[in-house]
Design a protein around this motif. Structure first.
Motif, PDB file in Angstrom:
ATOM      1  N   SER A 121      -7.028 -25.506 136.749  1.00  0.00           N
ATOM      2  CA  SER A 121      -7.185 -26.624 135.826  1.00  0.00           C
ATOM      3  C   SER A 121      -6.223 -27.761 136.161  1.00  0.00           C
ATOM      4  O   SER A 121      -6.581 -28.949 136.061  1.00  0.00           O
ATOM      5  CB  SER A 121      -6.955 -26.140 134.391  1.00  0.00           C
ATOM      6  N   LYS A 122      -5.004 -27.415 136.579  1.00  0.00           N
ATOM      7  CA  LYS A 122      -4.047 -28.455 136.973  1.00  0.00           C
ATOM      8  C   LYS A 122      -4.544 -29.221 138.197  1.00  0.00           C
ATOM      9  O   LYS A 122      -4.420 -30.452 138.275  1.00  0.00           O
ATOM     10  CB  LYS A 122      -2.686 -27.828 137.248  1.00  0.00           C
ATOM     11  N   LEU A 123      -5.124 -28.495 139.160  1.00  0.00           N
ATOM     12  CA  LEU A 123      -5.672 -29.166 140.342  1.00  0.00           C
ATOM     13  C   LEU A 123      -6.855 -30.049 139.949  1.00  0.00           C
ATOM     14  O   LEU A 123      -7.008 -31.167 140.452  1.00  0.00           O
ATOM     15  CB  LEU A 123      -6.105 -28.143 141.381  1.00  0.00           C
ATOM     16  N   VAL A 124      -7.701 -29.545 139.060  1.00  0.00           N
ATOM     17  CA  VAL A 124      -8.860 -30.316 138.598  1.00  0.00           C
ATOM     18  C   VAL A 124      -8.412 -31.597 137.908  1.00  0.00           C
ATOM     19  O   VAL A 124      -8.967 -32.678 138.156  1.00  0.00           O
ATOM     20  CB  VAL A 124      -9.733 -29.455 137.660  1.00  0.00           C
ATOM     21  N   GLN A 125      -7.407 -31.488 137.042  1.00  0.00           N
ATOM     22  CA  GLN A 125      -6.924 -32.678 136.341  1.00  0.00           C
ATOM     23  C   GLN A 125      -6.415 -33.726 137.323  1.00  0.00           C
ATOM     24  O   GLN A 125      -6.726 -34.918 137.195  1.00  0.00           O
ATOM     25  CB  GLN A 125      -5.818 -32.302 135.358  1.00  0.00           C
ATOM     26  N   ALA A 152     -11.258 -17.247 128.353  1.00  0.00           N
ATOM     27  CA  ALA A 152     -12.273 -18.189 127.885  1.00  0.00           C
ATOM     28  C   ALA A 152     -11.674 -19.538 127.504  1.00  0.00           C
ATOM     29  O   ALA A 152     -12.228 -20.594 127.812  1.00  0.00           O
ATOM     30  CB  ALA A 152     -13.032 -17.589 126.695  1.00  0.00           C
ATOM     31  N   GLU A 153     -10.517 -19.504 126.818  1.00  0.00           N
ATOM     32  CA  GLU A 153      -9.891 -20.761 126.400  1.00  0.00           C
ATOM     33  C   GLU A 153      -9.446 -21.578 127.609  1.00  0.00           C
ATOM     34  O   GLU A 153      -9.629 -22.803 127.642  1.00  0.00           O
ATOM     35  CB  GLU A 153      -8.698 -20.468 125.494  1.00  0.00           C
ATOM     36  N   ALA A 154      -8.880 -20.918 128.612  1.00  0.00           N
ATOM     37  CA  ALA A 154      -8.454 -21.627 129.821  1.00  0.00           C
ATOM     38  C   ALA A 154      -9.657 -22.241 130.535  1.00  0.00           C
ATOM     39  O   ALA A 154      -9.581 -23.357 131.067  1.00  0.00           O
ATOM     40  CB  ALA A 154      -7.714 -20.670 130.755  1.00  0.00           C
ATOM     41  N   ALA A 155     -10.781 -21.525 130.547  1.00  0.00           N
ATOM     42  CA  ALA A 155     -11.991 -22.057 131.180  1.00  0.00           C
ATOM     43  C   ALA A 155     -12.514 -23.272 130.426  1.00  0.00           C
ATOM     44  O   ALA A 155     -12.975 -24.252 131.031  1.00  0.00           O
ATOM     45  CB  ALA A 155     -13.058 -20.972 131.255  1.00  0.00           C
ATOM     46  N   THR A 156     -12.454 -23.219 129.107  1.00  0.00           N
ATOM     47  CA  THR A 156     -12.893 -24.365 128.310  1.00  0.00           C
ATOM     48  C   THR A 156     -12.034 -25.591 128.594  1.00  0.00           C
ATOM     49  O   THR A 156     -12.541 -26.707 128.760  1.00  0.00           O
ATOM     50  CB  THR A 156     -12.845 -24.022 126.812  1.00  0.00           C
ATOM     51  N   ARG A 165     -12.997 -27.193 131.859  1.00  0.00           N
ATOM     52  CA  ARG A 165     -14.245 -27.957 131.831  1.00  0.00           C
ATOM     53  C   ARG A 165     -14.115 -29.244 131.029  1.00  0.00           C
ATOM     54  O   ARG A 165     -14.997 -30.107 131.101  1.00  0.00           O
ATOM     55  CB  ARG A 165     -15.388 -27.098 131.276  1.00  0.00           C
ATOM     56  N   TYR A 166     -13.027 -29.398 130.258  1.00  0.00           N
ATOM     57  CA  TYR A 166     -12.804 -30.650 129.531  1.00  0.00           C
ATOM     58  C   TYR A 166     -12.497 -31.818 130.475  1.00  0.00           C
ATOM     59  O   TYR A 166     -12.630 -32.982 130.090  1.00  0.00           O
ATOM     60  CB  TYR A 166     -11.653 -30.499 128.540  1.00  0.00           C
ATOM     61  N   HIS A 167     -12.062 -31.532 131.685  1.00  0.00           N
ATOM     62  CA  HIS A 167     -11.758 -32.603 132.636  1.00  0.00           C
ATOM     63  C   HIS A 167     -13.070 -33.172 133.176  1.00  0.00           C
ATOM     64  O   HIS A 167     -13.908 -32.428 133.699  1.00  0.00           O
ATOM     65  CB  HIS A 167     -10.889 -32.069 133.779  1.00  0.00           C
ATOM     66  N   VAL A 168     -13.242 -34.477 133.044  1.00  0.00           N
ATOM     67  CA  VAL A 168     -14.526 -35.087 133.387  1.00  0.00           C
ATOM     68  C   VAL A 168     -14.315 -36.300 134.286  1.00  0.00           C
ATOM     69  O   VAL A 168     -13.286 -36.970 134.239  1.00  0.00           O
ATOM     70  CB  VAL A 168     -15.305 -35.517 132.122  1.00  0.00           C
ATOM     71  N   THR A 169     -15.332 -36.566 135.092  1.00  0.00           N
ATOM     72  CA  THR A 169     -15.446 -37.837 135.797  1.00  0.00           C
ATOM     73  C   THR A 169     -16.616 -38.588 135.170  1.00  0.00           C
ATOM     74  O   THR A 169     -17.284 -38.092 134.256  1.00  0.00           O
ATOM     75  CB  THR A 169     -15.711 -37.638 137.303  1.00  0.00           C
ATOM     76  N   ALA A 170     -16.892 -39.768 135.681  1.00  0.00           N
ATOM     77  CA  ALA A 170     -18.040 -40.527 135.176  1.00  0.00           C
ATOM     78  C   ALA A 170     -19.354 -39.817 135.459  1.00  0.00           C
ATOM     79  O   ALA A 170     -20.388 -40.149 134.860  1.00  0.00           O
ATOM     80  CB  ALA A 170     -18.049 -41.918 135.815  1.00  0.00           C
ATOM     81  N   ASP A 171     -19.320 -38.795 136.334  1.00  0.00           N
ATOM     82  CA  ASP A 171     -20.534 -38.076 136.736  1.00  0.00           C
ATOM     83  C   ASP A 171     -20.707 -36.754 135.984  1.00  0.00           C
ATOM     84  O   ASP A 171     -21.701 -36.061 136.194  1.00  0.00           O
ATOM     85  CB  ASP A 171     -20.494 -37.822 138.245  1.00  0.00           C
ATOM     86  N   GLY A 172     -19.768 -36.382 135.132  1.00  0.00           N
ATOM     87  CA  GLY A 172     -19.923 -35.144 134.380  1.00  0.00           C
ATOM     88  C   GLY A 172     -18.626 -34.350 134.312  1.00  0.00           C
ATOM     89  O   GLY A 172     -17.620 -34.701 134.931  1.00  0.00           O
ATOM     90  N   GLU A 173     -18.662 -33.244 133.557  1.00  0.00           N
ATOM     91  CA  GLU A 173     -17.479 -32.408 133.405  1.00  0.00           C
ATOM     92  C   GLU A 173     -17.310 -31.478 134.604  1.00  0.00           C
ATOM     93  O   GLU A 173     -18.267 -31.193 135.332  1.00  0.00           O
ATOM     94  CB  GLU A 173     -17.554 -31.595 132.123  1.00  0.00           C
ATOM     95  N   ALA A 174     -16.075 -31.024 134.813  1.00  0.00           N
ATOM     96  CA  ALA A 174     -15.800 -30.077 135.887  1.00  0.00           C
ATOM     97  C   ALA A 174     -16.675 -28.841 135.722  1.00  0.00           C
ATOM     98  O   ALA A 174     -16.975 -28.403 134.606  1.00  0.00           O
ATOM     99  CB  ALA A 174     -14.323 -29.691 135.896  1.00  0.00           C
ATOM    100  N   LEU A 175     -17.090 -28.277 136.846  1.00  0.00           N
ATOM    101  CA  LEU A 175     -17.970 -27.115 136.850  1.00  0.00           C
ATOM    102  C   LEU A 175     -17.160 -25.854 137.151  1.00  0.00           C
ATOM    103  O   LEU A 175     -16.326 -25.849 138.054  1.00  0.00           O
ATOM    104  CB  LEU A 175     -19.057 -27.275 137.913  1.00  0.00           C
ATOM    105  N   MET A 176     -17.429 -24.796 136.396  1.00  0.00           N
ATOM    106  CA  MET A 176     -16.821 -23.503 136.683  1.00  0.00           C
ATOM    107  C   MET A 176     -17.903 -22.443 136.772  1.00  0.00           C
ATOM    108  O   MET A 176     -18.721 -22.300 135.857  1.00  0.00           O
ATOM    109  CB  MET A 176     -15.800 -23.100 135.623  1.00  0.00           C
TER     110      MET A 176
END
Length: 292
Positions: free
Chosen positions: A160-164, A192-196, A199-210
């Protein structure tokens, strides 16, 4: 529509692999009924490989195939930046050799710095319509490891840190894709909470995929890319399903082209995976968009 942003050198994609390296990965992988049963000339069943070996081999193969997909006349283009995080005794970057300790690495650097080469026997065309066995050298970036517990929460948090960081630097690009390969339940809490949060990290094209894949020890038919109405065998499968993003339309279309029936609303999740399902999961899960 989301998940249609162009992937190019100016707007690269981000692939993050989470690899379960717990002690249970030393166990043999399961095979679906009818597979791995030995030859007709022998009653001795084939010995299935360790789960750790299957995952490492599949990921090394994928990295090589990505390099081929991204190769142009001048060399491999950096259409993707890639991280591999192993979690078991520790949670650390899992690329080896000269890339040890690195997190997100441009694809061209990965191609230039394999840790070593393995000699493998492959069947190749003989030019006359048949096949012959040849010894080929294949690059290795990820080594099989099996030690410790399954700190999945910590691993998803590291991803998640890398995604952000990626989303902050590439706000208009194709969202990062995280692929988690595991053979057991988390030993450091409910992921589950960490995965949520991931996925909260988003670009203009959509949320991160897991996407999540459970690697099996059992001889059972895999449950691949289930949809909302499909039955799952237990609460653990339901948890991984809920942690998984829906497959974007482009990935569903690619899966259909490859002969896999994937319904609308299907999640990027495979339960009780055998060797072929591991390879298929990685292939479909990394088909982000057309590369330009």
């Amino acid at each position: 529509m989301p998940y249609t942003a162009e992937i190019s050198r100016a707007h690269p994609g981000c692939l993050i692999f989470l690899i379960d390296q717990s002690s249970s990965m030393d166990d043999p992988i399961g095979t679906a009924p009818g597979e791995g049963g030995g030859s007709a000339a022998s009653d001795t069943p084939a010995i299935p490989p360790r789960k750790a070996d299957v995952v490492a081999d599949a990921l090394n193969r994928l990295l090589f195939e990505l390099s081929v997909r991204c190769a142009k006349e001048e060399g491999v283009r950096d259409y993707f930046h890639i991280a591999v995080i192993g979690y078991g005794h520790t949670v650390l970057p899992a690329l080896s050799g000269g890339l040890a300790g690195r997190e997100l690495v441009p694809l061209s650097e990965i191609v230039e710095h394999p840790a070593r080469f393995d000699a493998r026997t492959r069947k190749v065309p003989d030019g006359a319509g048949g096949l012959v066995e040849r010894t080929v050298e294949v690059p290795v970036w990820v080594e099989p490891v099996a030690s410790g517990g399954t700190p999945m929460c910590q691993a998803v948090g590291a991803a998640s840190k890398l995604v952000q960081g990626w989303v902050d630097a590439h706000p208009e690009g194709f969202p990062p894709i995280v692929l988690n390969l595991t053979d057991g339940e988390s030993t450091d809490g409910n992921p589950a909470e960490a995965a949520t949060r991931l996925r909260y990290h988003v670009t203009a094209d959509g949320e991160a995929l897991m996407f999540n894949l459970h690697i099996s020890t059992n001889r059972a038919t895999p449950v691949a890319f289930p949809g909302p109405g499909d039955e799952l065998p237990d609460k653990y499968a339901q948890l991984l399903y809920a942690m998984s993003s829906e497959l974007p339309p482009g990935m569903r279309a690619y899966a259909t082209e490859q002969g896999t029936d994937v319904a609308d609303g299907a999640h990027g999740f495979v339960f009780n995976a055998d060797l072929s399902a591991v390879v298929q999961f990685l292939d479909i899960g990394t088909r982000a968009a057309d590369i330009r």
